[in-house]
Design a protein around this motif. Sequence first.
Motif, mmCIF file in Angstrom:
data_model
loop_
_atom_site.group_PDB
_atom_site.id
_atom_site.type_symbol
_atom_site.label_atom_id
_atom_site.label_comp_id
_atom_site.label_asym_id
_atom_site.label_seq_id
_atom_site.Cartn_x
_atom_site.Cartn_y
_atom_site.Cartn_z
ATOM 1 N N LEU A 58 -8.577 -9.150 0.012
ATOM 2 C CA LEU A 58 -9.315 -8.320 0.963
ATOM 3 C C LEU A 58 -10.837 -8.475 0.853
ATOM 4 C CD1 LEU A 58 -7.274 -4.981 0.714
ATOM 5 C CD2 LEU A 58 -6.960 -6.879 2.318
ATOM 6 N N SER A 76 -12.155 0.720 -0.229
ATOM 7 C CA SER A 76 -11.757 0.438 1.147
ATOM 8 C C SER A 76 -11.665 1.753 1.897
ATOM 9 C CB SER A 76 -10.403 -0.291 1.158
ATOM 10 O OG SER A 76 -9.902 -0.482 2.469
ATOM 11 N N HIS A 97 -8.631 -7.352 7.810
ATOM 12 C CA HIS A 97 -7.272 -6.908 7.480
ATOM 13 C C HIS A 97 -6.905 -5.746 8.390
ATOM 14 C CE1 HIS A 97 -3.649 -6.301 5.161
ATOM 15 N NE2 HIS A 97 -3.921 -5.017 5.082
ATOM 16 N N SER A 130 -10.182 3.378 5.979
ATOM 17 C CA SER A 130 -9.542 3.084 7.258
ATOM 18 C C SER A 130 -10.546 3.157 8.391
ATOM 19 C CB SER A 130 -8.388 4.059 7.512
ATOM 20 O OG SER A 130 -8.865 5.393 7.531
ATOM 21 N N THR A 180 0.855 -1.186 0.000
ATOM 22 C CA THR A 180 0.000 0.000 0.000
ATOM 23 C C THR A 180 0.887 1.230 0.000
ATOM 24 O OG1 THR A 180 -1.713 -1.148 1.272
ATOM 25 C CG2 THR A 180 -1.774 1.264 1.272
ATOM 26 N N HIS A 240 -3.648 4.570 -0.208
ATOM 27 C CA HIS A 240 -4.318 5.122 0.974
ATOM 28 C C HIS A 240 -4.335 6.635 0.808
ATOM 29 C CE1 HIS A 240 -5.380 5.604 5.245
ATOM 30 N NE2 HIS A 240 -4.451 6.554 5.278
ATOM 31 N N ASP A 268 -3.856 -2.915 9.772
ATOM 32 C CA ASP A 268 -2.595 -2.219 9.530
ATOM 33 C C ASP A 268 -2.013 -1.792 10.865
ATOM 34 O OD1 ASP A 268 -0.496 -1.005 8.033
ATOM 35 O OD2 ASP A 268 -1.438 0.944 8.343
ATOM 36 N N GLU A 302 -9.977 -1.275 6.602
ATOM 37 C CA GLU A 302 -8.652 -1.645 7.087
ATOM 38 C C GLU A 302 -8.580 -1.098 8.502
ATOM 39 O OE1 GLU A 302 -4.586 -1.538 4.957
ATOM 40 O OE2 GLU A 302 -4.702 0.366 6.045
ATOM 41 N N GLN A 345 -8.334 3.298 -1.288
ATOM 42 C CA GLN A 345 -8.694 3.339 0.128
ATOM 43 C C GLN A 345 -8.657 4.785 0.612
ATOM 44 O OE1 GLN A 345 -6.012 2.402 3.728
ATOM 45 N NE2 GLN A 345 -7.027 0.454 3.309
#
Length: 284
Positions: free
Chosen positions: A278, A112, A177, A114, A16, A55, A179, A149, A88
Amino acid sequence: MSASTVHTTPVGTLITVAPTGAEHAKADVPNLPVTLDELVRTARDCEAVGAGMIHVHIRDADTRPTLDLGLLKETVAALRAETGLVVQLSTGGAVTDHERDRLRVLDAMPDSASCTMGTVNFGDDVFMNRWEFIVELHERMRERGIVPEYEIFDLGQLASLRRLLDRHGPPAGGHVHVDLVMGVPGGMPGDTETLVAALRLLPEGASFSATGVGRTAIPVMLAALSAGGHLRVGMEDTLSYARGERVKDNAQLVARAAGLARIAQRPPLPAADVRELLGVRATG
């Protein structure tokens, strides 16, 4: 079944790229991508050298961090049109952003987003993430089919993740998933011992990426690869490539991560494989 007919899934590394963030000022970091054109060009360059997901934080016309929904939608559309990357969006924004604005990010319908699993001291600031807010993010993502995420800044947040999943069910896409964001002043340190401790607390079946902030970038990358994890790199997290050497661009950081992944015999995963890993829904 003979050995010649057995299908084995290639083992690889999700890389990422986090190209911008909300902390660095363009005036201080002239090569930071802040306009839409700069972000798209960065995304293409990073995909070419091994990134599978981006991201995204965005900036306004004055290069200040923003969560403007129109700009977010425009950014998602442009990245989808120009790259194959999993897009994301950050629901963290800047530490001063209001919860309602952070929730509205999901209306841009990224692949996606966060979901930070707790409040953390962030340098001299406080990054606030109330339990009720976390639950609402989790549930709104599931309603929209947006894959979360789960961002982990400290070990106790992994206990909060287990609590979230136990009480409110699995995420959109069905796969968990995580991080591990390591090396933030106020959060968990970016070292091997802490990463190993975090892995013991992961939900069963979860995959993980790791992010090393600042000078912890390389130790965290090496530790994550050795433990079968994935990587997040980018100018959001570090502006130094080596001692006394500034980062040239985000693609330089992605290329280094991709090289280390190949040395570990887990080459970068293309975006199609990242979507499968994912549980990202098809778009279009």
